[in-house]
Design an enzyme around this catalytic site. Structure first.
Site, PDB file in Angstrom:
ATOM      1  N   GLU A   1      33.711  96.074  27.107  1.00  0.00           N
ATOM      2  CA  GLU A   1      33.462  95.866  25.525  1.00  0.00           C
ATOM      3  C   GLU A   1      33.887  97.139  24.509  1.00  0.00           C
ATOM      4  OE1 GLU A   1      30.972  95.238  27.688  1.00  0.00           O
ATOM      5  OE2 GLU A   1      30.571  93.244  27.496  1.00  0.00           O
TER       6      GLU A   1
ATOM      7  N   PHE B   1      15.453  88.529  27.923  1.00  0.00           N
ATOM      8  CA  PHE B   1      16.551  88.984  28.928  1.00  0.00           C
ATOM      9  C   PHE B   1      17.660  89.301  27.957  1.00  0.00           C
ATOM     10  CE2 PHE B   1      20.452  88.038  31.511  1.00  0.00           C
ATOM     11  CZ  PHE B   1      20.188  89.123  32.326  1.00  0.00           C
ATOM     12  N   GLN B   2      18.156  90.594  27.966  1.00  0.00           N
ATOM     13  CA  GLN B   2      19.573  90.933  27.428  1.00  0.00           C
ATOM     14  C   GLN B   2      19.243  90.833  25.865  1.00  0.00           C
ATOM     15  OE1 GLN B   2      22.978  88.816  29.141  1.00  0.00           O
ATOM     16  NE2 GLN B   2      23.140  90.597  30.663  1.00  0.00           N
TER      17      GLN B   2
ATOM     18  N   MET C   1      40.089 120.863  26.028  1.00  0.00           N
ATOM     19  CA  MET C   1      39.597 121.639  24.886  1.00  0.00           C
ATOM     20  C   MET C   1      38.282 122.512  25.084  1.00  0.00           C
ATOM     21  SD  MET C   1      40.341 121.968  21.962  1.00  0.00           S
ATOM     22  CE  MET C   1      41.269 121.087  20.858  1.00  0.00           C
TER      23      MET C   1
HETATM   24  C1  LIG Z   1      33.084 110.731  24.469  1.00  0.00           C
HETATM   25  C2  LIG Z   1      33.219 112.046  24.302  1.00  0.00           C
HETATM   26  N1  LIG Z   1      32.587 112.753  25.111  1.00  0.00           N
HETATM   27  C3  LIG Z   1      32.653 114.013  25.252  1.00  0.00           C
HETATM   28  C4  LIG Z   1      33.341 114.790  24.219  1.00  0.00           C
HETATM   29  C5  LIG Z   1      33.470 116.377  24.006  1.00  0.00           C
HETATM   30  N2  LIG Z   1      35.118 116.631  24.203  1.00  0.00           N
HETATM   31  C6  LIG Z   1      36.008 116.890  23.372  1.00  0.00           C
HETATM   32  S1  LIG Z   1      37.639 117.266  23.830  1.00  0.00           S
HETATM   33  C7  LIG Z   1      37.145 117.141  25.617  1.00  0.00           C
HETATM   34  C8  LIG Z   1      38.070 117.311  26.593  1.00  0.00           C
HETATM   35  C9  LIG Z   1      38.697 116.302  26.962  1.00  0.00           C
HETATM   36  O1  LIG Z   1      39.514 116.277  27.991  1.00  0.00           O
HETATM   37  P1  LIG Z   1      40.933 115.638  28.207  1.00  0.00           P
HETATM   38  O2  LIG Z   1      41.025 114.315  27.847  1.00  0.00           O
HETATM   39  O3  LIG Z   1      41.464 115.854  29.533  1.00  0.00           O
HETATM   40  O4  LIG Z   1      41.945 116.337  27.245  1.00  0.00           O
HETATM   41  P2  LIG Z   1      42.604 117.494  27.369  1.00  0.00           P
HETATM   42  O5  LIG Z   1      41.731 118.752  26.215  1.00  0.00           O
HETATM   43  O6  LIG Z   1      42.608 118.213  28.597  1.00  0.00           O
HETATM   44  O7  LIG Z   1      43.959 117.718  26.709  1.00  0.00           O
HETATM   45  C10 LIG Z   1      35.600 116.906  25.634  1.00  0.00           C
HETATM   46  C11 LIG Z   1      34.889 116.604  26.993  1.00  0.00           C
HETATM   47  C12 LIG Z   1      34.172 113.722  23.190  1.00  0.00           C
HETATM   48  N3  LIG Z   1      35.055 114.199  22.145  1.00  0.00           N
HETATM   49  N4  LIG Z   1      34.100 112.469  23.279  1.00  0.00           N
END
Ligand SMILES: Cc1ncc(C[n+]2csc(CCOP(=O)(O)OP(=O)(O)O)c2C)c(N)n1
Ligand SMILES: [Mg+2]
Length: 589
Positions: free
Chosen positions: A62, A124-125, A485
């Site tokens: 979803e 339920f749900q 990041m």
């Molecule tokens: C749903 C969610 N969980 C955690 C984060 C925190 N967060 C921001 S950037 C990131 C890393 C993203 O990794 P990737 O998609 O591999 O991108 P990269 O930075 O390696 O290019 C995280 C964990 C977020 N923004 N969204």
């Protein structure tokens, strides 16, 4: 496909489910993303009757459906519609609803609910989804009387699209879906306190802004997502042409003004350009258009544009003086305000030295990367994609992380609504499903999700939807084997201590930061095999010399295609202004 079998006339008895679906058709909804379950089945049954006019796409989660609806909305400016069953179906929509709220995206989310007779019994749900979503919707409904439904549907579309757009939730108990009545389609809307009419700048305010511009020596335009949602890109361009004022954009604003214009200072903020941030630091007039002074833009608020007189034009009065006090706050539809301004505004008398200074900064401090690096850098891959796709109708979506910021920096956007980023909420997993929604709205366009390996895996199941629904989305996967990041922040602020940011098995040296190379030694998972399992075309590239051909193969493939690019994990997004800091704390190396 089935044709419409019921209702034939307006005086007929209709079920709640039929009324809802007919309302969607009457609101010119062409496609919705809907995942069925016990409490939404009657609505799905009705949807099959309208198959010719209204395409129902079955996502594989979803959240994917709701982000696809956002992709549709962001790329067209029309309402995106998604539907889920009660309980877990409904809660799976929550993140995407919150996302739509922060980025002001018009979304109508419809959920099945347990019958009114058992609401509140932990049936339920059952989840109280209206309560759950109260703070993240622009408006919400629990429909308990079928007679309200035509009015509720009208109001939902009206509220989602007027003023500052946003998400509206309609929770539909199953018994209301199954009840029948003769609907009164003419029942007027009841929205006390909300007329949906945008406020319009007063002539006096327009004159005030024009006078401030005339006197300015160092003016800057700071343009945001409001320009895109307000369809004011044309007016903005005319305003810039008339005044010659250098312009910077927020992440949400990219595409409002073309990146190849000499007056374009690109993006500002935490990972914005040196020149945009310096220009805001030194400006004497900041013209803020459809923006909200987000902390990722301003850093430390007191230091942001501290020498400037601030003009702030926004459709939402609650944004004015919220984070940063404006000297000339104007509540107005930004398109209207710019149109009126363009009638009287004159170029400031003597800004040529300032414009030259901004352009010199731009020349001296461009977004850059090591072009001599032996492998493929993320920035290089994005620049090359940008070059190869400049002359065709292309939409770019992204996940969240380094790849997202590099896409914002290195892809040259020229048109509004061609760049889709989960900006306010920063939701990983946005890229693939939103691309799917864009492709459903623009079957002939090239739609590329520039994604990270972490983000991509958050909605990877939507590969099935793309394949099965004939949505030939492309994924440029910048695979650094890490949550890049977060790694960057570990490197900068936590002494490089790796804390659960490696995406491979825990017995690999990279897990604890012991990896010796710029690349992870092993690659996990095998994205090409996964893609092939879903019926996609796919390839991996590692060598710089394969980049252009790899991108071309992806772009030219008829079906969905994943290009997995092996990239290093030690690269940092620069420049960077650490959170809460000022332009003087900008890290450039
Ligand atoms: C749903 C969610 N969980 C955690 C984060 C925190 N967060 C921001 S950037 C990131 C890393 C993203 O990794 P990737 O998609 O591999 O991108 P990269 O930075 O390696 O290019 C995280 C964990 C977020 N923004 N969204
Ligand atoms: Mg990554």
């Amino acid at each position: 496909m089935a044709t419409i079998t019921s209702p034939k006339t307006d005086s007929q008895l209709m079920s709640g489910a039929d009324i809802l679906v007919k309302s969607l058709v009457d609101h010119n909804v062409e496609v919705l993303f809907a995942y069925p379950g016990g409490c939404s089945m009657p609505m799905h049954q009705s949807l099959t009757k309208y198959g010719v006019k209204l395409r129902t796409i079955l996502p594989r989660h979803e959240q994917g459906g709701a982000f696809a609806a956002q992709g549709y909305a962001r790329s067209t400016g029309r309402v995106g519609v998604c539907m889920a069953t009660s309980g877990p179906g409904a809660t799976n929509l929550v993140t995407a609803i919150a996302d739509a709220k922060l980025d002001s995206i018009p979304l109508v989310a419809i959920t099945g609910q347990v019958p009114t007779t058992v609401i509140g019994t932990d049936a339920f749900q059952e989840t109280p989804i209206v309560e759950v979503c109260r703070g993240i919707t622009k408006h919400h409904y629990l429909v308990t009387d079928i007679k309200d439904l035509p009015r509720v549907m009208k109001e939902a579309f009206f509220v989602a699209t007027t003023g500052r757009p946003g998400p509206v939730l309609i929770d539909m108990p199953k018994n209301v879906q199954m009840q029948t009545c003769v609907p009164d389609w003419d029942e007027p809307m009841q929205l006390p306190g909300y007329n949906g009419k945008p406020r319009l700048a007063l002539p006096e305010q327009i004159k005030q802004v024009a006078a401030a511009i005339k006197l300015a020596k160092r003016p800057i335009i700071y343009a945001g997502g409001g320009i895109i949602s307000g369809e004011a890109s044309k007016e903005l361009r005319e305003f810039i042409r008339k005044t010659g004022i250098p312009t910077t954009m927020t992440v949400m604003g990219l595409g409002a003004f073309p990146a190849d214009d000499p007056l374009c200072l690109d993006m500002l903020g935490m990972h914005g350009s040196v020149y945009a941030n310096w220009a805001v630091r030194d400006c004497d007039l900041l013209i803020a258009l459809g923006v909200r002074f987000d902390d990722r833009v301003t850093g430390k608020l007191e230091a942001f544009a501290k020498h400037a007189k601030i003009v702030h034009i926004d459709i939402d009065p609650s944004e004015l003086n919220k984070n940063k006090e404006a000297h000339i706050p104007i509540c107005s539809d930004v398109k209207y305000a710019l149109k009126e301004l363009n009638k009287i505004v004159e170029a400031p008398t003597d800004i040529a030295p300032w414009v030259r200074l901004c352009q010199d900064w731009k020349k001296a401090h461009p977004f850059k990367y090591d072009t001599t690096f032996e492998g493929i850098l993320q920035q290089h891959a994005i620049s090359e994609l940008s070059r190869l796709t400049q002359d065709r109708k292309t939409f770019i979506t992204v996940g969240v992380g380094q790849h997202q910021m590099w896409a914002a920096q290195f892809y040259k956007f020229k048109h509004p609504r061609t760049w889709l980023s989960s900006s306010g909420l920063g939701t990983m997993g946005f890229g693939l499903p939103s691309a799917m929604g864009v492709q459903a709205a623009h079957p002939d366009a090239l739609v590329v999700d520039i994604d990270g390996d972490g983000s991509f895996q958050m909605n990877i199941q939507e590969m099935a939807t793309c394949y099965c629904e004939k949505l030939p989305v492309k994924v440029l996967l910048l695979d650094n084997q890490h949550l890049g990041m977060v790694v960057q922040w570990e490197d900068r602020f936590h002494d490089k201590n790796r804390a659960h940011t490696y995406l491979g098995p825990i017995d690999h040296p990279e897990y604890s930061g012991q990896g010796c190379d710029r690349y992870a030694n092993d690659r996990y998972p095998d994205f090409v095999t996964i893609a092939k399992g879903y019926g996609w075309g796919a390839a991996t590239i590692c060598d710089k010399s394969d980049l252009t051909a790899g991108l071309e193969e992806m772009i030219n493939s008829d079906g969905p295609f994943l290009l997995n690019v092996a990239v290093p994990y030690v690269e940092h997004v620069l420049p960077m202004i650490p959170g809460g800091k000022t332009v003087d704390d900008m890290i450039t190396e």
